[in-house]
Design a protein around this motif. Structure first.
Motif, PDB file in Angstrom:
ATOM      1  N   ARG A   1      45.104  39.729  45.790  1.00 39.91           N
ATOM      2  CA  ARG A   1      44.157  38.528  46.203  1.00 39.91           C
ATOM      3  C   ARG A   1      43.235  38.704  47.438  1.00 39.91           C
TER       4      ARG A   1
ATOM      5  N   THR B   1      39.791  40.675  47.252  1.00 38.10           N
ATOM      6  CA  THR B   1      38.581  40.022  46.756  1.00 38.10           C
ATOM      7  C   THR B   1      38.063  39.123  47.989  1.00 38.10           C
TER       8      THR B   1
ATOM      9  N   ARG C   1      39.960  42.154  53.645  1.00 37.95           N
ATOM     10  CA  ARG C   1      39.732  43.109  52.316  1.00 37.95           C
ATOM     11  C   ARG C   1      40.017  44.549  52.617  1.00 37.95           C
TER      12      ARG C   1
ATOM     13  N   GLU D   1      46.502  33.857  38.971  1.00 34.43           N
ATOM     14  CA  GLU D   1      44.983  33.644  38.510  1.00 34.43           C
ATOM     15  C   GLU D   1      44.893  34.809  37.490  1.00 34.43           C
ATOM     16  N   GLU D   2      43.966  34.280  36.566  1.00 36.95           N
ATOM     17  CA  GLU D   2      43.557  35.136  35.404  1.00 36.95           C
ATOM     18  C   GLU D   2      42.841  36.411  36.405  1.00 36.95           C
ATOM     19  N   SER D   3      42.186  36.273  37.235  1.00 38.04           N
ATOM     20  CA  SER D   3      41.267  37.076  38.051  1.00 38.04           C
ATOM     21  C   SER D   3      42.268  38.130  38.527  1.00 38.04           C
ATOM     22  N   SER D   4      43.317  37.695  39.192  1.00 35.80           N
ATOM     23  CA  SER D   4      44.300  38.650  39.863  1.00 35.80           C
ATOM     24  C   SER D   4      45.050  39.380  38.616  1.00 35.80           C
ATOM     25  N   ARG D   5      45.284  38.960  37.500  1.00 34.41           N
ATOM     26  CA  ARG D   5      45.752  39.644  36.330  1.00 34.41           C
ATOM     27  C   ARG D   5      44.859  40.561  35.792  1.00 34.41           C
ATOM     28  N   LEU D   6      43.656  40.073  35.748  1.00 32.29           N
ATOM     29  CA  LEU D   6      42.872  41.185  35.368  1.00 32.29           C
ATOM     30  C   LEU D   6      42.459  42.490  36.287  1.00 32.29           C
ATOM     31  N   MET D   7      42.722  42.280  37.584  1.00 35.52           N
ATOM     32  CA  MET D   7      42.665  43.246  38.552  1.00 35.52           C
ATOM     33  C   MET D   7      43.758  44.113  38.387  1.00 35.52           C
TER      34      MET D   7
END
Length: 147
Positions: free
Chosen positions: A38, A41, A48, A97-103
């Motif tokens: 997280r 990003t 970061r 979040e989907e973005s964290s799962r994708l990462m």
């Protein structure tokens, strides 16, 4: 005075000693990995950069420290939605979040070549050395207890 050779042609003396593996990074438990993902990003460099460095350390450390649980934590994050639907006991609180799962999926994919580039003979030698050290420590402890 003769001209100095170009910098890329100057021979450097390298030692024949093998470099020791880097120290292990902090444990890669699920919450730590998710927080690093997280934070990686974030728009703020001060947040970061340390997170990116930590994720890189975990990724690089797999060659030397196979017990940091980084890959397992990534898989857990990737599978969070399906595991949360099963009402299983989990260590992550709330939604991922989907973005964290994708990462996490991308980081896992990038680690696979590193995970399989370690020769099996090396792993066996490391495990054998670790188990012999543990067994000799246990024998020493047992001998001391008997005295």
């Amino acid at each position: 005075i003769p001209p100095a050779p170009p910098a890329n042609l100057v021979s450097t003396t390298t030692s024949s000693r093998q470099q020791s593996p880097p120290p292990p990074p902090p444990p890669a438990d699920v919450n730590s990995v998710l927080t690093a993902i997280r934070n990686s990003t974030s728009h703020q460099n001060s947040i970061r950069h340390p997170s990116e460095q930590l994720l890189q350390q975990w990724s690089d450390s797999y060659l030397h420290h196979h017990s940091c649980n980084y890959l397992t934590s990534l898989l857990y994050i990737i599978d969070w939605e399906s595991s949360s639907n099963n009402n299983s006991t989990t260590t992550i609180g709330g939604e991922v979040e989907e973005s964290s799962r994708l990462m996490a999926a991308i980081l896992f994919k990038n680690c696979i070549p590193k995970a399989f580039s370690v020769p099996i003979d090396t792993l066996v030698e490391e495990l054998t050395a670790a188990s012999s050290t543990t067994s000799s420590d246990n024998e020493t402890t047992t001998a001391q207890q008997q005295q």
